[in-house]
Design an enzyme around this catalytic site. Sequence first.
Site, PDB file in Angstrom:
ATOM      1  N   LYS A 219     -58.470  26.787 -33.743  1.00  0.00           N
ATOM      2  CA  LYS A 219     -59.604  26.584 -34.652  1.00  0.00           C
ATOM      3  C   LYS A 219     -60.682  25.667 -34.083  1.00  0.00           C
ATOM      4  CE  LYS A 219     -58.078  28.999 -38.287  1.00  0.00           C
ATOM      5  NZ  LYS A 219     -58.755  30.192 -38.806  1.00  0.00           N
TER       6      LYS A 219
ATOM      7  N   ASP B 264     -46.935  25.220 -37.065  1.00  0.00           N
ATOM      8  CA  ASP B 264     -48.247  25.837 -36.877  1.00  0.00           C
ATOM      9  C   ASP B 264     -49.279  24.888 -37.480  1.00  0.00           C
ATOM     10  OD1 ASP B 264     -50.629  27.211 -37.118  1.00  0.00           O
ATOM     11  OD2 ASP B 264     -49.732  29.068 -37.849  1.00  0.00           O
TER      12      ASP B 264
ATOM     13  N   TYR C 135     -49.511  32.639 -42.885  1.00  0.00           N
ATOM     14  CA  TYR C 135     -50.438  33.353 -42.000  1.00  0.00           C
ATOM     15  C   TYR C 135     -50.451  32.621 -40.669  1.00  0.00           C
ATOM     16  CZ  TYR C 135     -54.629  35.455 -40.030  1.00  0.00           C
ATOM     17  OH  TYR C 135     -55.512  36.120 -39.200  1.00  0.00           O
TER      18      TYR C 135
END
Length: 445
Positions: free
Chosen positions: A278, A251, A169
């Site tokens: 985040k 990532d 993801y």
Amino acid sequence: MNKSLQLDPKNVESDIDAAVTAARASYVRANPKSLEAFERAAEYLPGGTTRSGLFNSPFPVFIARGQDAYIWDLDGKRYVDALSEFTAGLLGHSNPVVLGTIRQALDNGLSLGGQIEDEARFARLIVDRFPSIKKVRFTNSGTEANVSAIAAALHYTGRSKVMVFEGAYHGGSLNFPVNGPSPLNARLDLVQTPYNDVEAVRATIRRQGEKLGVVIVEPMLGAGGSIPADREFLAALREETARIGAVLIFDEIQTSRLAPNGMQGYWGITPDMTTLGKYLAGGLSIGAFGGREDIMAQFDPRKPASLVLSGTFNNNSLGMRVGAAVLSEVATEEAISQLSVRGNDLRRRLNGTLEGAGVAGQFTGFGSILAIHFVMGSLRNANDAVTSHPSLRELFYLHMLEEGIWIARRGMMALSLALSHDDLDKVESAVDSFADRWGDILPRR
């Protein structure tokens, strides 16, 4: 043992269904104000939400407020927040440095429409922390960071193909669950490969050769089950991409919080580019991507034919100022290291609880991120993880909510710096009570 249900040991599936039905009914009774709020929201939002991952049947809990390591729902129940906004809430809900910096930024004005010094200060702190990043660009989210990094890498290599991994993801437009890519994905020329499979990686990269421009990988699968990559897997990616001249992107939007210099620092493997997001701005929307000097030089407007990448809020005053404060004063390398130690200890304790109760299950993860799976043996990829019984994960989720522990519906937890030792003891106690209450229907070792 659960005393409220009549269980039939000869029909475990029926017992699981009955347990989930009872847990859902209890959930509905406990959350009448959330149900009312959901029904109002559904009049204007499809399915009552703008974040698919937050939906829970028959309706999600609505949150009223948060403070430190706790959140309160509309019905007044307090939860220990063991999810920390799916890793973005690393600092808790009321960190004084974050709040103070936000107030100062508000006093100095918003939407300034120009360069601010904190943009460069924030960038320097990122470059100093992550080995692969020599220059950095900011975005509004991790999704934007990944899309921009892939586009930059493809332009740099002059190639078309992008390698991704099953269960990965990388954002709302780069989602690759095991049942097939999301129809909302960006239209890319993709090659999909099993995660943590060194032989498959080497074979695929060698077969693609100079058509392959980019490989993007999470050093630990996030939505795919909190499954860490083996060092050998990441090392093979580094070796093979370097051999053919493809760009390797880590990532680290989630995993940068797992070790002082991210997982690239932990494993000593340096990619060509890294994406971040985040927690970096203390709970505000943020994203960033960076990497080697030659790749990032494509964005230098002083150079002829430079790439144009703008975004009104890329350098917004709140995000830049808070981000600089977060990395310099709160999410320091020492604080990240200590939290990872606490997370590893909690995972060990929770696995000990399941083992002691004879439950065939395990918590995977690394450092401050963990997730439960009701399967035994080594979990190496998302295909292994999907064998975990989905109804048991829902039952676990509903039980943890009932016990006052906030987690993801898929069984994921992410610890924040605000959690106390007592809070983590409560998490362990809730897992213990789950094993005791539902032991008759849980898979056995």
